[in-house]
Write a protein that holds these residues in place. Sequence first.
Motif, PDB file in Angstrom:
ATOM      1  N   SER A  73       0.901  -0.833   0.336  1.00 49.27           N
ATOM      2  CA  SER A  73       0.232   0.142   0.353  1.00 49.27           C
ATOM      3  C   SER A  73       0.626   1.650  -0.281  1.00 49.27           C
ATOM      4  O   SER A  73       2.321   1.117   0.601  1.00 49.27           O
ATOM      5  N   MET A  74       0.248   2.467  -0.139  1.00 52.34           N
ATOM      6  CA  MET A  74       0.964   2.945  -0.916  1.00 52.34           C
ATOM      7  C   MET A  74       0.334   4.451   0.213  1.00 52.34           C
ATOM      8  O   MET A  74      -1.038   4.561   0.225  1.00 52.34           O
ATOM      9  N   HIS A  75       0.831   5.697   0.458  1.00 52.65           N
ATOM     10  CA  HIS A  75      -0.371   6.789   1.402  1.00 52.65           C
ATOM     11  C   HIS A  75       1.199   8.414   0.887  1.00 52.65           C
ATOM     12  O   HIS A  75       2.164   8.145   1.479  1.00 52.65           O
ATOM     13  N   PHE A  76       0.330   9.223  -0.228  1.00 55.17           N
ATOM     14  CA  PHE A  76       1.035  10.197  -0.297  1.00 55.17           C
ATOM     15  C   PHE A  76       0.162  12.050   0.646  1.00 55.17           C
ATOM     16  O   PHE A  76      -0.747  11.953   0.003  1.00 55.17           O
ATOM     17  N   THR A  77       1.313  12.625   0.991  1.00 52.02           N
ATOM     18  CA  THR A  77       0.655  14.107   0.856  1.00 52.02           C
ATOM     19  C   THR A  77       1.361  14.949   0.726  1.00 52.02           C
ATOM     20  O   THR A  77       2.700  14.494   0.691  1.00 52.02           O
ATOM     21  N   SER A  78       0.021  15.913   0.701  1.00 52.21           N
ATOM     22  CA  SER A  78       2.032  17.627  -0.485  1.00 52.21           C
ATOM     23  C   SER A  78       0.485  18.434   0.474  1.00 52.21           C
ATOM     24  O   SER A  78      -0.363  18.826   0.689  1.00 52.21           O
ATOM     25  N   ALA A 121      -3.718  11.446  -0.895  1.00 53.33           N
ATOM     26  CA  ALA A 121      -3.837   9.959  -2.205  1.00 53.33           C
ATOM     27  C   ALA A 121      -2.999   8.571  -1.120  1.00 53.33           C
ATOM     28  O   ALA A 121      -2.125   8.790  -0.540  1.00 53.33           O
ATOM     29  N   ARG A 122      -3.699   7.512  -1.553  1.00 52.06           N
ATOM     30  CA  ARG A 122      -4.087   6.246  -0.823  1.00 52.06           C
ATOM     31  C   ARG A 122      -4.806   5.181  -1.877  1.00 52.06           C
ATOM     32  O   ARG A 122      -5.414   5.742  -2.379  1.00 52.06           O
ATOM     33  N   GLY A 123      -3.246   4.127  -2.055  1.00 52.68           N
ATOM     34  CA  GLY A 123      -3.770   3.201  -3.400  1.00 52.68           C
ATOM     35  C   GLY A 123      -2.806   2.183  -2.533  1.00 52.68           C
ATOM     36  O   GLY A 123      -2.131   2.062  -1.673  1.00 52.68           O
ATOM     37  N   THR A 124      -2.504   1.398  -3.231  1.00 47.92           N
ATOM     38  CA  THR A 124      -1.921   0.418  -3.902  1.00 47.92           C
ATOM     39  C   THR A 124      -0.425   0.442  -4.683  1.00 47.92           C
ATOM     40  O   THR A 124      -1.456   1.388  -5.776  1.00 47.92           O
ATOM     41  N   TRP A 125       0.144  -0.330  -4.724  1.00 43.41           N
ATOM     42  CA  TRP A 125       1.418  -0.550  -5.889  1.00 43.41           C
ATOM     43  C   TRP A 125       1.938  -1.934  -5.578  1.00 43.41           C
ATOM     44  O   TRP A 125       1.850  -2.796  -4.930  1.00 43.41           O
ATOM     45  N   ALA A 126       2.366  -2.460  -6.572  1.00 40.31           N
ATOM     46  CA  ALA A 126       2.867  -3.554  -6.500  1.00 40.31           C
ATOM     47  C   ALA A 126       4.007  -3.145  -8.069  1.00 40.31           C
ATOM     48  O   ALA A 126       3.850  -2.768  -9.379  1.00 40.31           O
ATOM     49  N   ARG A 127       5.678  -4.137  -8.717  1.00 37.43           N
ATOM     50  CA  ARG A 127       6.081  -4.370  -9.060  1.00 37.43           C
ATOM     51  C   ARG A 127       6.791  -5.704  -9.354  1.00 37.43           C
ATOM     52  O   ARG A 127       6.442  -6.473  -8.662  1.00 37.43           O
ATOM     53  N   GLN A 128       7.056  -6.438 -10.428  1.00 36.28           N
ATOM     54  CA  GLN A 128       7.930  -7.818 -11.083  1.00 36.28           C
ATOM     55  C   GLN A 128       9.021  -7.093 -11.593  1.00 36.28           C
ATOM     56  O   GLN A 128       8.836  -6.085 -12.369  1.00 36.28           O
ATOM     57  N   ASN A 129       9.994  -7.589 -11.296  1.00 41.40           N
ATOM     58  CA  ASN A 129      11.223  -7.802 -12.215  1.00 41.40           C
ATOM     59  C   ASN A 129      11.559  -8.134 -13.663  1.00 41.40           C
ATOM     60  O   ASN A 129      12.057  -7.448 -14.120  1.00 41.40           O
ATOM     61  N   LYS A 148       9.910  -3.303   5.429  1.00 36.81           N
ATOM     62  CA  LYS A 148       8.723  -3.761   5.306  1.00 36.81           C
ATOM     63  C   LYS A 148       7.525  -2.519   4.711  1.00 36.81           C
ATOM     64  O   LYS A 148       6.797  -2.874   5.215  1.00 36.81           O
ATOM     65  N   ARG A 149       8.814  -1.124   5.598  1.00 35.20           N
ATOM     66  CA  ARG A 149       8.130  -0.108   5.638  1.00 35.20           C
ATOM     67  C   ARG A 149       8.722   0.793   4.846  1.00 35.20           C
ATOM     68  O   ARG A 149      10.255   0.597   5.437  1.00 35.20           O
ATOM     69  N   GLN A 150       8.895   1.915   3.873  1.00 34.68           N
ATOM     70  CA  GLN A 150       9.835   2.936   3.871  1.00 34.68           C
ATOM     71  C   GLN A 150       8.644   4.302   3.860  1.00 34.68           C
ATOM     72  O   GLN A 150       7.892   4.384   3.287  1.00 34.68           O
ATOM     73  N   GLN A 151       9.491   5.459   4.359  1.00 34.12           N
ATOM     74  CA  GLN A 151       8.804   6.673   4.188  1.00 34.12           C
ATOM     75  C   GLN A 151      10.227   7.890   3.879  1.00 34.12           C
ATOM     76  O   GLN A 151      10.026   7.908   4.733  1.00 34.12           O
ATOM     77  N   PHE A 152       9.288   8.625   2.924  1.00 36.86           N
ATOM     78  CA  PHE A 152      10.206   9.661   2.381  1.00 36.86           C
ATOM     79  C   PHE A 152       9.419  10.822   2.674  1.00 36.86           C
ATOM     80  O   PHE A 152       8.382  10.900   2.191  1.00 36.86           O
ATOM     81  N   ARG A 153      10.462  11.892   2.453  1.00 39.38           N
ATOM     82  CA  ARG A 153       9.653  13.658   3.679  1.00 39.38           C
ATOM     83  C   ARG A 153      11.008  14.373   2.433  1.00 39.38           C
ATOM     84  O   ARG A 153      11.884  14.001   3.125  1.00 39.38           O
ATOM     85  N   GLN A 158       7.106  22.928  -1.163  1.00 40.94           N
ATOM     86  CA  GLN A 158       6.219  21.514  -1.726  1.00 40.94           C
ATOM     87  C   GLN A 158       7.084  20.575  -0.655  1.00 40.94           C
ATOM     88  O   GLN A 158       7.783  19.387  -1.660  1.00 40.94           O
ATOM     89  N   PRO A 159       6.550  21.493   0.474  1.00 43.79           N
ATOM     90  CA  PRO A 159       7.248  19.583   1.448  1.00 43.79           C
ATOM     91  C   PRO A 159       6.107  18.359   1.278  1.00 43.79           C
ATOM     92  O   PRO A 159       4.449  18.963   0.908  1.00 43.79           O
ATOM     93  N   PHE A 160       6.393  17.282   1.208  1.00 43.68           N
ATOM     94  CA  PHE A 160       5.461  16.013   0.656  1.00 43.68           C
ATOM     95  C   PHE A 160       5.938  14.634   1.961  1.00 43.68           C
ATOM     96  O   PHE A 160       7.142  14.903   2.171  1.00 43.68           O
ATOM     97  N   ASN A 161       5.319  13.929   1.996  1.00 43.91           N
ATOM     98  CA  ASN A 161       5.096  12.400   2.869  1.00 43.91           C
ATOM     99  C   ASN A 161       4.961  11.388   2.259  1.00 43.91           C
ATOM    100  O   ASN A 161       3.185  11.371   1.453  1.00 43.91           O
ATOM    101  N   LEU A 162       5.735  10.596   1.133  1.00 43.37           N
ATOM    102  CA  LEU A 162       5.687   9.700   1.079  1.00 43.37           C
ATOM    103  C   LEU A 162       5.550   7.707   1.840  1.00 43.37           C
ATOM    104  O   LEU A 162       6.452   7.926   1.919  1.00 43.37           O
TER     105      LEU A 162
END
Length: 254
Positions: free
Chosen positions: A39-44, A50-58, A204-209, A215-219
């Motif tokens: 899951s993901m959560h982005f604020t600015s 914005a809340r949602g989901t993400w996925a990756r495949q190599n 298990k989790r990462q937060q980027f600020r 233009q501060p944001f938090n992911l």
Amino acid sequence: MSPSGSESPSASPTTTAEPATALQDALTKSAEAKTASGSMHFTSKGKIDARGTWARQNEPRLLTAKVNQLTLNGKPNPAQPQIIVNGDNALVNGGGLIPNQGNTWWRVPLDNLPGERGKMISDLLTSGRLQDPATIKEIAAAHKDVQNEGEEEVGGQTVTHYSSSLDTQEAAQAAGLPTPTASPGNWPKTLRVDTWVDSSGMVKRQQFRNEEGGQPFNLNLTVKDYDKPVTVQTPPADQVKEVDQQTLKNLLGE
């Protein structure tokens, strides 16, 4: 702790390595997983939530993200935008966010995006380097002042919390990408990063600020699963059309 992908150690990374090494090993080992999703959560600055989901495949290379809950300027918005990156193309649907798009998906050729911002997005998404564990290991070295903040809980698991500062220009150079222009209105020079690592050495989790300029944001990115099949529902061919260059420039703010 070795990022070789061998049997997970029973000891916490806290007890096996100093913080910078433990963080680098965890980021590298997690990148070695064939798939990941969560899951993901982005604020600015109160403008976007914005809340949602993400996925990756190599292999084959696939990235996808979908917003399921959106608030713009303090007001709930029913839009559910989604992007699917498959190889050198992206499929974009505003889910009601982009005027006059309707149910149409835009196919965006990632190797020909206009402007400096477009060039950076192109390099990030088409090269596959950001899904290469060797590259991730190099980028991990751009984390400065890594501190072990102790044990916490994420998703019912006891994890080790690491804090750090990410030098974005050094990270770009490590990934072999164009160095972004650091400015308050463009791209921050430093991101504050918090990373939570489980006892097997997986993130298990990462937060980027971004705390710079106006233009501060938090992911927040939370990982639910590693190495489980990723299923992405692609749109029917009759709902896909090529995006025109002017629309693309508008989307990129060029």
